[in-house]
Design a protein around this motif. Structure first.
Motif, mmCIF file in Angstrom:
data_model
loop_
_atom_site.group_PDB
_atom_site.id
_atom_site.type_symbol
_atom_site.label_atom_id
_atom_site.label_comp_id
_atom_site.label_asym_id
_atom_site.label_seq_id
_atom_site.Cartn_x
_atom_site.Cartn_y
_atom_site.Cartn_z
ATOM 1 N N VAL A 86 -145.320 -6.532 27.233
ATOM 2 C CA VAL A 86 -145.785 -5.229 26.764
ATOM 3 C C VAL A 86 -147.144 -5.343 26.088
ATOM 4 C CG1 VAL A 86 -145.242 -3.335 25.191
ATOM 5 C CG2 VAL A 86 -143.446 -4.345 26.587
ATOM 6 N N PRO A 141 -143.838 -29.121 37.225
ATOM 7 C CA PRO A 141 -144.635 -27.970 37.641
ATOM 8 C C PRO A 141 -146.135 -28.258 37.605
ATOM 9 C CG PRO A 141 -143.509 -27.542 35.550
ATOM 10 C CD PRO A 141 -143.036 -28.863 36.024
ATOM 11 N N LYS A 142 -146.848 -27.527 38.456
ATOM 12 C CA LYS A 142 -148.303 -27.657 38.505
ATOM 13 C C LYS A 142 -148.962 -26.565 37.678
ATOM 14 C CE LYS A 142 -148.571 -31.288 40.766
ATOM 15 N NZ LYS A 142 -149.191 -32.419 40.034
ATOM 16 N N SER A 151 -145.010 -8.467 34.427
ATOM 17 C CA SER A 151 -145.131 -7.007 34.357
ATOM 18 C C SER A 151 -144.185 -6.398 33.327
ATOM 19 C CB SER A 151 -144.878 -6.384 35.727
ATOM 20 O OG SER A 151 -143.568 -6.664 36.144
ATOM 21 N N ALA A 176 -127.295 0.838 24.189
ATOM 22 C CA ALA A 176 -128.649 1.086 23.678
ATOM 23 C C ALA A 176 -128.696 2.402 22.904
ATOM 24 C CB ALA A 176 -129.651 1.104 24.834
ATOM 25 N N GLN A 179 -124.320 -1.379 34.010
ATOM 26 C CA GLN A 179 -125.642 -0.874 33.617
ATOM 27 C C GLN A 179 -125.526 0.476 32.911
ATOM 28 O OE1 GLN A 179 -127.789 -2.945 33.268
ATOM 29 N NE2 GLN A 179 -129.015 -3.456 35.067
ATOM 30 N N LYS A 180 -124.505 1.252 33.234
ATOM 31 C CA LYS A 180 -124.273 2.522 32.528
ATOM 32 C C LYS A 180 -123.798 2.255 31.097
ATOM 33 C CE LYS A 180 -123.278 5.389 36.556
ATOM 34 N NZ LYS A 180 -122.237 6.106 37.317
ATOM 35 N N TYR A 223 -137.564 -7.550 23.712
ATOM 36 C CA TYR A 223 -137.816 -7.834 25.125
ATOM 37 C C TYR A 223 -139.225 -7.335 25.477
ATOM 38 C CZ TYR A 223 -137.266 -8.040 30.151
ATOM 39 O OH TYR A 223 -137.442 -8.333 31.475
ATOM 40 N N PHE A 274 -139.817 -3.650 18.790
ATOM 41 C CA PHE A 274 -141.175 -3.988 18.360
ATOM 42 C C PHE A 274 -141.382 -3.924 16.847
ATOM 43 C CE2 PHE A 274 -141.454 -2.690 22.776
ATOM 44 C CZ PHE A 274 -141.930 -3.875 23.310
ATOM 45 N N LEU A 332 -128.620 -6.905 25.052
ATOM 46 C CA LEU A 332 -128.476 -5.865 26.082
ATOM 47 C C LEU A 332 -129.413 -4.701 25.801
ATOM 48 C CD1 LEU A 332 -124.603 -5.837 26.509
ATOM 49 C CD2 LEU A 332 -126.272 -6.580 28.220
ATOM 50 N N ALA A 333 -129.685 -4.420 24.514
ATOM 51 C CA ALA A 333 -130.560 -3.305 24.151
ATOM 52 C C ALA A 333 -132.015 -3.746 23.998
ATOM 53 C CB ALA A 333 -130.057 -2.655 22.867
ATOM 54 N N ARG A 353 -124.437 -0.335 29.473
ATOM 55 C CA ARG A 353 -125.611 -0.866 28.769
ATOM 56 C C ARG A 353 -126.441 0.277 28.178
ATOM 57 N NH1 ARG A 353 -129.825 -5.237 31.432
ATOM 58 N NH2 ARG A 353 -130.877 -5.721 29.469
ATOM 59 N N THR A 354 -126.569 1.352 28.915
ATOM 60 C CA THR A 354 -127.250 2.543 28.396
ATOM 61 C C THR A 354 -126.539 3.061 27.141
ATOM 62 O OG1 THR A 354 -128.030 3.186 30.586
ATOM 63 C CG2 THR A 354 -127.905 4.933 28.937
ATOM 64 N N SER A 414 -133.641 -9.482 32.916
ATOM 65 C CA SER A 414 -133.724 -8.311 32.044
ATOM 66 C C SER A 414 -133.280 -8.644 30.623
ATOM 67 C CB SER A 414 -132.887 -7.159 32.601
ATOM 68 O OG SER A 414 -131.508 -7.383 32.383
ATOM 69 N N ILE A 450 -121.215 -9.242 33.407
ATOM 70 C CA ILE A 450 -121.505 -8.726 34.745
ATOM 71 C C ILE A 450 -123.011 -8.802 34.998
ATOM 72 C CG2 ILE A 450 -121.541 -6.655 36.192
ATOM 73 C CD1 ILE A 450 -118.879 -5.856 34.868
#
Lengths: 95, 498
Positions: free
Chosen positions: B250, B100-101, B247, B394, B387-388, B204, B469, B441-442, B390-391, B218, B320
């Motif tokens: 945090v 890599p540069k 982005s 969490a 993804q549900k 994360y 955190f 996942l959380a 996963r909610t 993610s 998944i």
């Protein structure tokens, strides 16, 4: 749900991975093993549950829509398997 | 006298600041250990010239009174981090020759603080694996070998865990003071447990992912692999930062993590999730977990039974989400921009041949699963469903943290296993991460601490999961655990000239 040879051929094509005829059969078995194992998720009641879209609760940062960086053409091309006149080269796509 | 290469990061830091030895002296000893330890296959590339240059600069920083916690510390860097003009391939053939540069933010932070790069470490290809057997550069050998009943060492090779297998083998074998790892579903914590080390995955967003070769965006997080909890605190502080180039990083002040190590956990509430008691779990793991609970209690913590009801669904959910994200991230490898190109009879043929030859079998399998679960007609049934769930996972944690400060579990369901033992059975391999995946996942911070030995004298780890955190609380609790366990065992050297 399970996959057959036709489906695996199709997803390999979507994923742009060449799969030889002798690789197909074992792949069908391996993928079905994993898919069968994943199938247990269907027993979870997810009615009314919102899918996760952000891992930690933070707002995405905003920034001004301005160019702040760039001008690295030669660095970008430095690792290309083929480049000419400042462009990537690919096999001919027009007959 | 203790060899310089047996010092912890904190001891090396203090020794250099006191003027007992220089970073150059320390670095030279490590370079010599690396040469002796090549049989472990922990490094893909050794960067001796860069290391000595960086060591000299670090010595100047120290002499000028500008030392930080990482100044002059020789570390190994996982091949997944982009390091400018140095081999960075995530141990995949498809990134053949890629230099890599640019520099990843995490490694740039470490160099800014004066750390010294010894080389790039081996790993499972694209971090997809739990045994470091999927690398294009060959498997990594665990410096630890089991002890037979007659007291002699086994002669067969054991896996170091994965995917950060080269990083842990380098640190456990004294071929680096510490190493960077990355953790998507357990890739720092499980290998740390397999090699008697401390491995930490922060929250994360704590570290920038910029310049890390993406697997599952993610889930991917950078973290340190070290010999002690104090070392992890020091290295974590250097690696973490807010970065406008990522982005999802945090904007929060990075605390002085070393200050969190007060040794005082009186009144801390420790949750014990009943769902982590798995059928068929080896008795040594269950025993160690009970011992960990007793240690925490003795240190004044309050033990609270909790329930994380969706735990058993975490692993299939992960299989998944992670392949779906991987199939998308790995679409960039097309034989055009970098790495390998294999010609074909058309543009499409070139893509297909390049990707067929460039990716290893496990990577292909995951790309295909990912492509399937994202494809038209299956997206809702698989990806959206996952993804549900996963909610829900969490939410389980959020509910638990209303009652407790940290959660204590085993790190992995077994000690390190012999090479080749699980490589034919993907699901058996995936089960390695059963205790580490839920926190991933959380997005929660978690740390593995070496806490004991199995019957045949292989290291075992305990695992602490914290609130988002709140790395400080798990570090504080981890150090108490570390001191109570008094884990001092080291692998007996069977490699090199011994």
């Amino acid at each position: 749900m399970s996959v057959d040879k036709r489906t695996v051929t199709k997803i390999a094509d979507l994923a742009r991975i060449a799969v030889g005829p002798d690789e197909l059969e074992p792949l069908v078995g391996e993928l079905n093993n994993i898919l069968n194992w994943i199938e247990q998720l269907s027993e979870v009641d997810t009615d009314g549950v919102a899918p996760m879209t952000s891992v930690v609760e933070v707002d995405l940062p905003w920034r001004a829509d301005k160019v702040t960086d760039g001008g690295y053409r030669d660095e970008v091309l430095a690792n290309a398997p083929g480049s000419e006149h400042g462009f990537f080269t690919v096999p001919k796509v027009i007959e | 006298m203790t060899k310089l290469t047996e010092l912890t990061l904190a001891e090396a830091r203090d020794g250099m600041v006191k003027g007992d030895f220089t970073s150059r002296e320390l670095t030279e000893q490590y370079l010599s250990n690396m040469e002796q330890g090549r049989e472990l296959n922990s490094y893909i590339v050794e960067t001796a010239d860069i290391a000595l240059n960086m060591a000299d600069k670090a010595d100047q920083m120290i002499r000028g009174g500008n030392a930080t916690g990482m100044t002059g510390i020789p570390i190994a860097v996982k091949d997944l981090y982009c390091t400018k003009d140095v081999h960075s391939a995530s141990a995949s053939h498809i990134l053949n020759g890629f230099k890599p540069k640019y520099e990843s933010t995490v490694t740039a932070n470490l160099w800014q603080d004066g750390a010294v790069m010894l080389g790039k470490t081996n790993m499972d290809e694209f971090a997809m694996g739990s045994s470091n057997e999927t690398s294009y550069y060959g498997p990594v050998k665990n410096p630890w070998r089991a002890t037979k009943e007659n007291g002699t060492l086994e002669t067969k090779d054991y896996v170091p865990g994965g995917s950060s297998g080269g990083s842990v083998a380098a640190v456990a074998g004294d071929l680096a003071v510490a190493a960077t790892g990355t953790d998507t579903g357990g890739s720092i914590r499980q290998p740390a447990a397999f090699t008697g080390l401390v491995g930490m995955k922060p929250t994360y967003g704590r570290c920038s992912r910029w310049g890390m070769i993406a697997f599952a965006s993610s889930l991917d997080q950078a973290g340190p692999i070290t010999k002690t909890v104090r070392d992890a605190a020091i290295m974590m502080e250097s690696m973490a930062s807010y970065d406008v180039k990522d982005s999802t990083s945090v904007e929060r002040t990075v605390p002085n993590y070393e200050h969190a190590l007060t040794g005082d956990i009186r009144g801390m509430k420790i949750g014990i999730p009943k769902e982590y008691r798995m059928d068929g779990m080896p008795s040594a793991i269950e025993k160690l977990w009970q011992q960990g609970i007793a240690w925490m209690k003795a240190a004044g913590a309050e033990i609270i039974d909790i329930s994380l009801p969706h735990t058993k669904y975490a692993l299939p959910t992960y299989y998944i989400v992670a392949p779906a994200e991987a199939s998308s991230n790995l679409a960039r490898y097309d034989g055009v921009k970098y790495g390998l190109r294999v010609e074909g009879d058309s543009l499409d043929g070139m893509y297909k041949n390049t990707r067929a030859e460039g990716f290893g079998h496990e990577v292909k399998r995951r790309i295909l699963i990912g492509t399937y679960v994202l494809s038209a007609g299956y997206y809702d049934a698989y990806y959206l469903k996952a993804q549900k769930i996963r909610t829900l996972i969490a939410q389980d944690f959020a509910k638990a943290y209303e009652k407790v400060d940290v959660i204590l579990t085993p790190t992995a369901p077994s000690a390190a296993f012999a090479m080749g033992e699980k490589s034919d059975d993907p699901i058996a391999m995936y089960l390695n991460d059963i205790f580490t995946v839920p926190a991933s996942l959380a997005g929660l911070p978690a740390i593995s601490v070496p806490a004991g030995l199995s019957q045949d004298a292989m290291p075992l780890g305990l695992h602490l999961i914290g609130r988002a955190f709140d790395e400080e609380t798990i570090l504080r609790a981890a150090q108490v655990l570390e001191h109570a366990a008094g884990f001092t065992a080291k692998p007996k050297v069977w490699w090199g000239d011994k």
